[in-house]
Design a protein around this motif. Structure first.
Motif, PDB file in Angstrom:
ATOM      1  N   ILE A 453       0.869  -1.183   0.000  1.00  0.00           N
ATOM      2  CA  ILE A 453       0.000   0.000   0.000  1.00  0.00           C
ATOM      3  C   ILE A 453       0.901   1.226   0.000  1.00  0.00           C
ATOM      4  N   ASP A 454       0.684   2.103  -0.970  1.00  0.00           N
ATOM      5  CA  ASP A 454       1.487   3.322  -1.096  1.00  0.00           C
ATOM      6  C   ASP A 454       0.539   4.502  -1.192  1.00  0.00           C
ATOM      7  N   LEU A 455       0.218   5.106  -0.051  1.00  0.00           N
ATOM      8  CA  LEU A 455      -0.698   6.246   0.009  1.00  0.00           C
ATOM      9  C   LEU A 455      -0.063   7.352   0.851  1.00  0.00           C
ATOM     10  N   PRO A 456       0.257   8.506   0.264  1.00  0.00           N
ATOM     11  CA  PRO A 456       0.896   9.594   1.019  1.00  0.00           C
ATOM     12  C   PRO A 456      -0.053  10.175   2.064  1.00  0.00           C
ATOM     13  N   LEU A 457       0.479  10.466   3.240  1.00  0.00           N
ATOM     14  CA  LEU A 457      -0.350  10.915   4.363  1.00  0.00           C
ATOM     15  C   LEU A 457       0.092  12.276   4.886  1.00  0.00           C
ATOM     16  N   GLY A 458      -0.871  13.000   5.416  1.00  0.00           N
ATOM     17  CA  GLY A 458      -0.603  14.278   6.070  1.00  0.00           C
ATOM     18  C   GLY A 458      -1.679  14.547   7.094  1.00  0.00           C
ATOM     19  N   PRO A 459      -1.448  15.493   8.003  1.00  0.00           N
ATOM     20  CA  PRO A 459      -2.429  15.770   9.063  1.00  0.00           C
ATOM     21  C   PRO A 459      -3.665  16.491   8.535  1.00  0.00           C
ATOM     22  N   PRO A 465      -6.723  14.380  15.816  1.00  0.00           N
ATOM     23  CA  PRO A 465      -5.460  13.886  15.248  1.00  0.00           C
ATOM     24  C   PRO A 465      -5.640  13.100  13.952  1.00  0.00           C
ATOM     25  N   ARG A 466      -6.785  13.227  13.305  1.00  0.00           N
ATOM     26  CA  ARG A 466      -7.035  12.464  12.085  1.00  0.00           C
ATOM     27  C   ARG A 466      -6.020  12.826  11.003  1.00  0.00           C
ATOM     28  N   GLN A 467      -5.769  11.863  10.132  1.00  0.00           N
ATOM     29  CA  GLN A 467      -4.864  12.060   9.004  1.00  0.00           C
ATOM     30  C   GLN A 467      -5.652  12.038   7.697  1.00  0.00           C
ATOM     31  N   LEU A 468      -5.013  12.551   6.644  1.00  0.00           N
ATOM     32  CA  LEU A 468      -5.615  12.578   5.316  1.00  0.00           C
ATOM     33  C   LEU A 468      -4.691  11.904   4.311  1.00  0.00           C
ATOM     34  N   VAL A 469      -5.266  11.378   3.252  1.00  0.00           N
ATOM     35  CA  VAL A 469      -4.471  10.962   2.096  1.00  0.00           C
ATOM     36  C   VAL A 469      -4.378  12.168   1.167  1.00  0.00           C
ATOM     37  N   CYS A 470      -3.169  12.590   0.841  1.00  0.00           N
ATOM     38  CA  CYS A 470      -2.981  13.759  -0.018  1.00  0.00           C
ATOM     39  C   CYS A 470      -1.802  13.517  -0.951  1.00  0.00           C
ATOM     40  N   PHE A 471      -2.082  13.469  -2.256  1.00  0.00           N
ATOM     41  CA  PHE A 471      -1.035  13.202  -3.241  1.00  0.00           C
ATOM     42  C   PHE A 471      -0.242  14.462  -3.589  1.00  0.00           C
ATOM     43  N   GLU A 472      -0.652  15.617  -3.058  1.00  0.00           N
ATOM     44  CA  GLU A 472       0.074  16.859  -3.342  1.00  0.00           C
ATOM     45  C   GLU A 472       1.057  17.199  -2.225  1.00  0.00           C
ATOM     46  N   THR A 473       0.593  17.153  -0.981  1.00  0.00           N
ATOM     47  CA  THR A 473       1.450  17.577   0.134  1.00  0.00           C
ATOM     48  C   THR A 473       1.760  16.455   1.120  1.00  0.00           C
ATOM     49  N   GLY A 474       1.106  15.301   0.968  1.00  0.00           N
ATOM     50  CA  GLY A 474       1.328  14.204   1.908  1.00  0.00           C
ATOM     51  C   GLY A 474       2.726  13.609   1.796  1.00  0.00           C
ATOM     52  N   LYS A 475       3.208  13.018   2.892  1.00  0.00           N
ATOM     53  CA  LYS A 475       4.519  12.374   2.909  1.00  0.00           C
ATOM     54  C   LYS A 475       4.378  10.911   2.487  1.00  0.00           C
ATOM     55  N   LYS A 476       5.368  10.446   1.779  1.00  0.00           N
ATOM     56  CA  LYS A 476       5.340   9.073   1.270  1.00  0.00           C
ATOM     57  C   LYS A 476       5.139   8.095   2.418  1.00  0.00           C
ATOM     58  N   SER A 477       4.197   7.181   2.239  1.00  0.00           N
ATOM     59  CA  SER A 477       3.859   6.207   3.276  1.00  0.00           C
ATOM     60  C   SER A 477       3.624   4.860   2.604  1.00  0.00           C
ATOM     61  N   VAL A 478       4.441   3.876   2.974  1.00  0.00           N
ATOM     62  CA  VAL A 478       4.396   2.577   2.309  1.00  0.00           C
ATOM     63  C   VAL A 478       4.276   1.465   3.347  1.00  0.00           C
ATOM     64  N   THR A 479       3.361   0.546   3.114  1.00  0.00           N
ATOM     65  CA  THR A 479       3.130  -0.589   4.015  1.00  0.00           C
ATOM     66  C   THR A 479       3.067  -1.887   3.221  1.00  0.00           C
ATOM     67  N   LYS A 480       3.795  -2.893   3.689  1.00  0.00           N
ATOM     68  CA  LYS A 480       3.671  -4.254   3.143  1.00  0.00           C
ATOM     69  C   LYS A 480       2.710  -5.020   4.047  1.00  0.00           C
ATOM     70  N   TRP A 481       1.844  -5.836   3.449  1.00  0.00           N
ATOM     71  CA  TRP A 481       0.905  -6.606   4.265  1.00  0.00           C
ATOM     72  C   TRP A 481       0.771  -8.023   3.728  1.00  0.00           C
ATOM     73  N   GLU A 482       0.336  -8.906   4.637  1.00  0.00           N
ATOM     74  CA  GLU A 482       0.193 -10.321   4.283  1.00  0.00           C
ATOM     75  C   GLU A 482      -0.878 -10.960   5.157  1.00  0.00           C
ATOM     76  N   VAL A 483      -1.766 -11.726   4.532  1.00  0.00           N
ATOM     77  CA  VAL A 483      -2.832 -12.407   5.273  1.00  0.00           C
ATOM     78  C   VAL A 483      -2.237 -13.518   6.133  1.00  0.00           C
ATOM     79  N   VAL A 484      -2.656 -13.564   7.402  1.00  0.00           N
ATOM     80  CA  VAL A 484      -2.267 -14.645   8.312  1.00  0.00           C
ATOM     81  C   VAL A 484      -3.370 -15.691   8.393  1.00  0.00           C
ATOM     82  N   LYS A 485      -4.632 -15.218   8.561  1.00  0.00           N
ATOM     83  CA  LYS A 485      -5.753 -16.139   8.712  1.00  0.00           C
ATOM     84  C   LYS A 485      -7.052 -15.407   8.385  1.00  0.00           C
ATOM     85  N   ARG A 486      -7.963 -16.117   7.750  1.00  0.00           N
ATOM     86  CA  ARG A 486      -9.270 -15.553   7.436  1.00  0.00           C
ATOM     87  C   ARG A 486     -10.330 -16.139   8.356  1.00  0.00           C
ATOM     88  N   PHE A 487     -11.226 -15.260   8.833  1.00  0.00           N
ATOM     89  CA  PHE A 487     -12.366 -15.648   9.652  1.00  0.00           C
ATOM     90  C   PHE A 487     -13.638 -15.344   8.860  1.00  0.00           C
TER      91      PHE A 487
END
Length: 558
Positions: A453-459, A465-487
């Motif tokens: 997931i690559d979505l730039p974030l800013g306040p 303290p909520r954050q926003l996704v902003c492609f103009e002023t947000g800072k680069k934010s990258v997360t790798k994720w992986e499923v462990v178990k489904r319920f």
């Protein structure tokens, strides 16, 4: 005006007790009466087709899809009957006039209003400015000035390079001539060389002066346009500021004692100094204003989102949300003055329910397993925290916080015991060489096995303290994720944050361009539960003293 109330049937509410105090607007679980009101309003929104607003819930509606925040205010009329009022934030279909909903505190769109007349003047000025700026000669002059600067720089730079080569050649020539010529002959040759040097300087001055004159002439022609544009822009600015000030003064808010306060007066006492755009247009100020003006007693409130999610914020269809802090908090402080309000749930900490487990400790640092519900550092109103407990437990050692976890996140937290250890480990965090793994429960079944997931974030400056996704002023934010178990209705996942932004995992989970499902129990971006199911499960870094690789892991308790 009092016909905006929708009364509850006695049968529907006979077993529901009234709340002892009014809802705390900025963190709440809706009262049963508020839920009934919201359900009734949502039924109206689903069946009523006359709003002429595209909420993005169907594919056959014209216009851009825009979701809206709606509010309900449960009230008691002077006779003691219970009902609710409805409002929307901002406008619907560019109108304030919708029968079921309370009117705005001030209707800028009413016929012949000073706002529309003022806007007419400003629109006329804008039209004149647009005409001047679209003029072909004006546009050509701007292009000519830009091209002249580029060409002048290129020609002058090229000439300077040529003149430098000439100078180098003259230096070589002097050396050769000194070896071949006698003193008298060299003097004649040197005079000629000096003349060549002076000629080069004259050539450079001539070229530079020519370009300066050319650019000055173009600038002078452009200034003739600007001399007309600048007064128009100043007039537009002044008229806009005057109109905005008039609007601020027209927004006058009541409280239960009938006291009024203007928008300008309210925000002059805040760090903003002046009202942010859209202040007073949110649902809750509208609802309270109507209630006080009609002698209704506020009982409980709730706000929910209706429609498609916005691109930047986390807003889910039909989900309840608190009032915004930036625009509403100062206004509601005045409007709710003298009314008994629920305590802020965030300030209630069960002291005995958060034991702090020490996972590792040596002379350099301590690693703790922070429980959900405990702060990393003290807050304005809450002293209890990892810091305060370690300060008490470590006696003569000052705990130095290196990184933090959200209050509702459990898991591994590293705290330095020396300045050297703090500096060394903190540098590893800044250089992103610290490896961290989180485990979370996601509030839907995920189809994919994993991803990035690559979505730039800013306040969200007006709704901390909520954050926003902003492609103009947000800072680069990258997360790798992986499923462990489904319920049946949830998924356990592992997260590896490759950057360390505020609320990164929470935002990347909840946002429609991320996993599009909040972390279970996330009361800020999802739905509250007994806890937020996010756990810092593993951390790996280099020991600041021994330079060994240190790895710590604690399983999640869910």
């Amino acid at each position: 005006m009092g016909d905006k109330i929708d009364y509850f049937s006695d049968e529907l509410i006979k077993d529901i007790a009234l709340p002892e105090r009014f809802t705390f607007p900025f963190f709440y679980e809706p009262h049963p009466l508020s839920k009934l009101a919201a359900a009734d309003l949502q039924q109206y929104l689903e069946t009523h087709t006359g709003l002429d607003h595209n909420f993005g819930l169907t594919d056959d509606t014209d216009g851009s899809a825009i979701g809206k925040m709606f509010g309900v205010l449960v009230v008691q009329d002077p006779t003691g009957r219970l009902g609710y009022l409805s409002a929307f934030s901002g406008k619907l279909a560019n109108s304030n006039d919708h029968g079921k909903f309370v009117p705005p505190v001030f209707d800028m769109l009413s016929e012949n209003s000073f706002f529309l007349k003022g806007l007419e003047f400003i629109t006329a000025i804008n039209t004149r400015i647009d005409e001047l700026q679209a003029d072909e000669k004006y546009q050509q002059l701007k292009l000519d000035i830009e091209q002249a600067a580029i060409t002048a720089t290129a020609e002058i730079t090229h000439l300077k390079q040529q003149l430098k080569a000439n100078k180098d050649n003259r230096k070589q020539l002097r050396t050769q001539l000194k070896e071949r010529l006698n003193e008298a002959e060299y003097a004649v040759a040197e005079a000629d060389i000096i003349n060549q040097s002076l000629a080069d300087k004259r050539q450079l001055k001539y070229l530079t002066d020519n370009w300066l004159a050319r650019q000055a002439e173009l600038k002078n022609q452009l200034d003739q346009f600007e001399s007309i544009l600048e007064p128009l822009k100043n007039e537009r600015k002044e008229r806009s500021a005057d109109l905005q000030q008039q609007i601020f003064e027209q927004y006058s808010f009541l409280n239960k004692d009938g006291q009024t306060k203007s928008l300008q007066a309210i925000f002059s006492e805040t760090p903003f100094g002046k009202p942010p755009a859209g202040s007073g247009e949110c649902a809750m100020p509208k609802l309270l204003q109507f209630a006080f003006a009609n002698n209704y007693t506020p009982i409980a409130m709730a706000e929910f989102w209706w429609g498609t999610s916005p691109k930047s914020e986390i807003r889910k269809h039909k989900q309840f949300y608190p009032a915004c802090t930036g625009k509403c908090k100062p206004i509601l402080a005045h409007m709710l003055e003298g009314i008994a309000i629920d305590d802020n749930p965030l300030l209630h900490i069960k002291e005995d329910s958060h034991p702090l487990e020490i996972v590792f400790e040596d002379d350099s640092f301590v690693v703790v397993n922070k429980p959900s519900g405990l702060r990393s550092v003290p807050g304005v109103n809450i002293e209890d925290s990892v810091y305060s407990r370690l300060k008490h437990g470590l006696l003569d050692t000052e705990p130095l916080i290196i990184h933090r976890l959200d209050m509702d996140t459990s898991g591994l937290l590293v705290v330095a015991k020396t300045q050297a250890a703090h500096k060394h480990i903190q540098r590893q965090f800044l250089q992103r060489t610290v490896s961290k793994r989180y485990t979370a429960l996601i509030s839907k079944v995920l189809d994919q096995p994993g991803g990035m997931i690559d979505l730039p974030l800013g306040p969200d400056l007006l709704n901390r303290p909520r954050q926003l996704v902003c492609f103009e002023t947000g800072k680069k934010s990258v997360t790798k994720w992986e499923v462990v178990k489904r319920f049946p209705d949830m998924t356990k996942v592992n997260f590896w944050p490759l950057t360390g932004r505020t609320h990164q995992l929470r935002m990347h989970s909840a946002h429609e361009s991320g996993l599009n499902a909040p972390i279970v129990g996330d009361d800020l971006y999802g739905t509250a539960s007994e806890r937020m199911y996010l756990h810092a499960a593993e951390i790996e870094f280099i020991h600041p003293a021994t330079r060994e690789k240190m790895r710590f892991a604690v399983e999640e308790g869910f």
